[in-house]
Write a protein that holds these residues in place. Structure first.
Motif, short mmCIF file in Angstrom:
data_model
loop_
_atom_site.label_atom_id
_atom_site.label_comp_id
_atom_site.label_asym_id
_atom_site.label_seq_id
_atom_site.Cartn_x
_atom_site.Cartn_y
_atom_site.Cartn_z
N GLY A 38 25.47 42.77 53.25
CA GLY A 38 26.75 42.79 53.14
C GLY A 38 27.36 41.15 52.64
N LEU A 39 26.79 40.34 53.12
CA LEU A 39 27.16 38.85 52.60
C LEU A 39 27.03 38.82 51.17
CD1 LEU A 39 26.07 36.25 55.54
CD2 LEU A 39 28.35 36.88 54.65
N PHE A 40 25.90 39.28 50.64
CA PHE A 40 25.61 39.17 49.17
C PHE A 40 26.69 39.94 48.40
CE2 PHE A 40 23.68 40.44 45.24
CZ PHE A 40 22.84 39.08 44.75
N GLN A 41 26.87 41.12 49.06
CA GLN A 41 28.06 42.16 48.39
C GLN A 41 29.40 41.55 48.22
OE1 GLN A 41 27.56 45.72 50.53
NE2 GLN A 41 26.05 46.31 48.87
N THR A 42 29.70 40.67 49.41
CA THR A 42 30.86 40.18 49.70
C THR A 42 31.24 38.84 48.46
OG1 THR A 42 31.04 40.45 51.96
CG2 THR A 42 32.57 38.81 51.21
N GLY A 43 30.07 38.31 48.13
CA GLY A 43 30.07 37.25 47.19
C GLY A 43 30.19 37.92 45.79
N ILE A 44 29.78 38.98 45.62
CA ILE A 44 30.01 39.72 44.37
C ILE A 44 31.25 40.08 44.16
CG2 ILE A 44 29.33 41.75 43.08
CD1 ILE A 44 27.50 39.76 42.83
N PHE A 45 31.93 40.70 45.30
CA PHE A 45 33.28 41.12 45.26
C PHE A 45 34.45 39.80 45.02
CE2 PHE A 45 32.25 44.48 48.72
CZ PHE A 45 31.52 45.11 47.95
N LEU A 46 34.05 38.66 45.63
CA LEU A 46 34.82 37.50 45.37
C LEU A 46 34.84 37.06 44.15
CD1 LEU A 46 36.73 35.43 46.60
CD2 LEU A 46 34.50 34.06 47.11
N TYR A 47 33.78 37.23 43.36
CA TYR A 47 33.53 36.84 42.09
C TYR A 47 34.29 37.74 41.17
CZ TYR A 47 31.04 36.23 37.40
OH TYR A 47 31.00 36.09 36.22
N TYR A 48 34.31 39.12 41.32
CA TYR A 48 35.00 39.81 40.40
C TYR A 48 36.48 39.67 40.46
CZ TYR A 48 30.92 42.35 38.36
OH TYR A 48 29.84 42.60 37.73
N ILE A 49 36.88 39.57 41.94
CA ILE A 49 38.29 39.37 41.91
C ILE A 49 38.84 37.98 41.55
CG2 ILE A 49 40.17 38.77 43.88
CD1 ILE A 49 39.35 41.87 43.67
N SER A 50 38.17 36.99 41.56
CA SER A 50 38.30 35.52 41.11
C SER A 50 38.34 35.58 39.51
CB SER A 50 37.25 34.58 41.34
OG SER A 50 37.13 34.44 43.00
N MET A 51 37.74 36.40 38.85
CA MET A 51 37.80 36.68 37.31
C MET A 51 38.93 37.14 36.91
SD MET A 51 33.91 37.37 35.90
CE MET A 51 34.09 39.06 36.07
N ALA A 52 39.57 38.05 37.75
CA ALA A 52 40.71 38.84 37.22
C ALA A 52 41.97 37.81 37.51
CB ALA A 52 40.89 39.85 38.11
N VAL A 53 42.08 37.00 38.14
CA VAL A 53 43.09 35.97 38.16
C VAL A 53 43.03 34.78 37.14
CG1 VAL A 53 44.44 34.31 39.78
CG2 VAL A 53 43.35 36.60 40.72
N ILE A 54 44.37 34.74 36.56
CA ILE A 54 44.55 33.70 35.60
C ILE A 54 45.61 32.74 36.10
CG2 ILE A 54 43.63 34.97 33.45
CD1 ILE A 54 46.64 35.60 32.91
N ASP A 55 45.45 31.55 35.54
CA ASP A 55 46.61 30.59 36.13
C ASP A 55 47.85 30.97 35.59
OD1 ASP A 55 44.83 28.76 37.30
OD2 ASP A 55 44.59 27.52 35.24
N GLY A 56 49.11 30.99 36.44
CA GLY A 56 50.19 31.43 35.95
C GLY A 56 50.54 32.81 36.06
N GLY A 57 49.42 33.83 36.27
CA GLY A 57 49.36 35.05 36.20
C GLY A 57 50.55 35.78 37.34
N THR A 58 51.00 36.86 37.20
CA THR A 58 51.71 37.48 38.19
C THR A 58 51.18 38.93 38.21
OG1 THR A 58 53.36 38.37 36.54
CG2 THR A 58 53.88 36.11 37.62
N ALA A 59 51.78 39.71 39.08
CA ALA A 59 51.18 41.05 39.48
C ALA A 59 51.88 41.97 37.92
CB ALA A 59 51.73 41.80 40.57
#
Length: 152
Positions: A38-59
């Motif tokens: 579960g910890l390993f999977q949580t790390g993967i989830f955080l990685y994919y979410i982090s890749m989706a966010v860009i500086d100055g980006g909005t919804a």
């Protein structure tokens, strides 16, 4: 800030993945292995979410300005990884539930949830079967059944 501290979420994801990987490989307790997975999977989830966010980006939503017109302000964050990770979280919880159910059945069968103890019991059973001259593995079992059909 784009230095090493500016990407702290990537450091956290690497740390979570490494703790999870260590737990899955090094811990003989099946519940600890399930939690580590579960910890390993949580790390993967955080990685994919982090890749989706860009500086100055909005919804990526439409906004209404003063004259009533709608306008789309960019740049925006990519919403696709968020949606995919939401689905992955559901699958992750399901996998954990099935793993815990299997661990309960293993505990009932073997009386322990320590992998090395279970492996030792299985090896002792195989040695006892071998010494009694019984079938040792699945290939011998199939061969034994085929010989029985030829004699009939």
């Amino acid at each position: 800030m784009t230095g090493a501290l500016g990407i702290y979420n990537y450091w956290i994801y690497v740390l979570l993945m490494m703790i999870g990987l260590y737990g899955v490989i090094a811990k003989p307790n099946l519940i600890k292995q399930a939690i580590a997975l579960g910890l390993f999977q949580t790390g993967i989830f955080l990685y994919y979410i982090s890749m989706a966010v860009i500086d100055g980006g909005t919804a990526p939503v439409w906004t209404t300005i003063l004259d009533g017109a709608q306008k789309f302000e960019g740049p925006y964050d990519n919403p696709l990884p968020h949606v995919l990770i939401l689905t992955a979280i559901v699958v992750s919880v399901s996998v954990l539930a099935v793993a815990l159910a299997l661990i309960i059945n293993i505990k009932r069968t073997y009386g322990t949830i320590e992998y090395d103890e279970i492996e030792a019991m299985d090896q002792a059973d195989k040695r006892a079967d071998y010494q009694r001259g019984q079938v040792v593995d699945a290939a011998d079992d199939i061969e034994h059944k085929l010989e029985g059909h030829h004699h009939a």
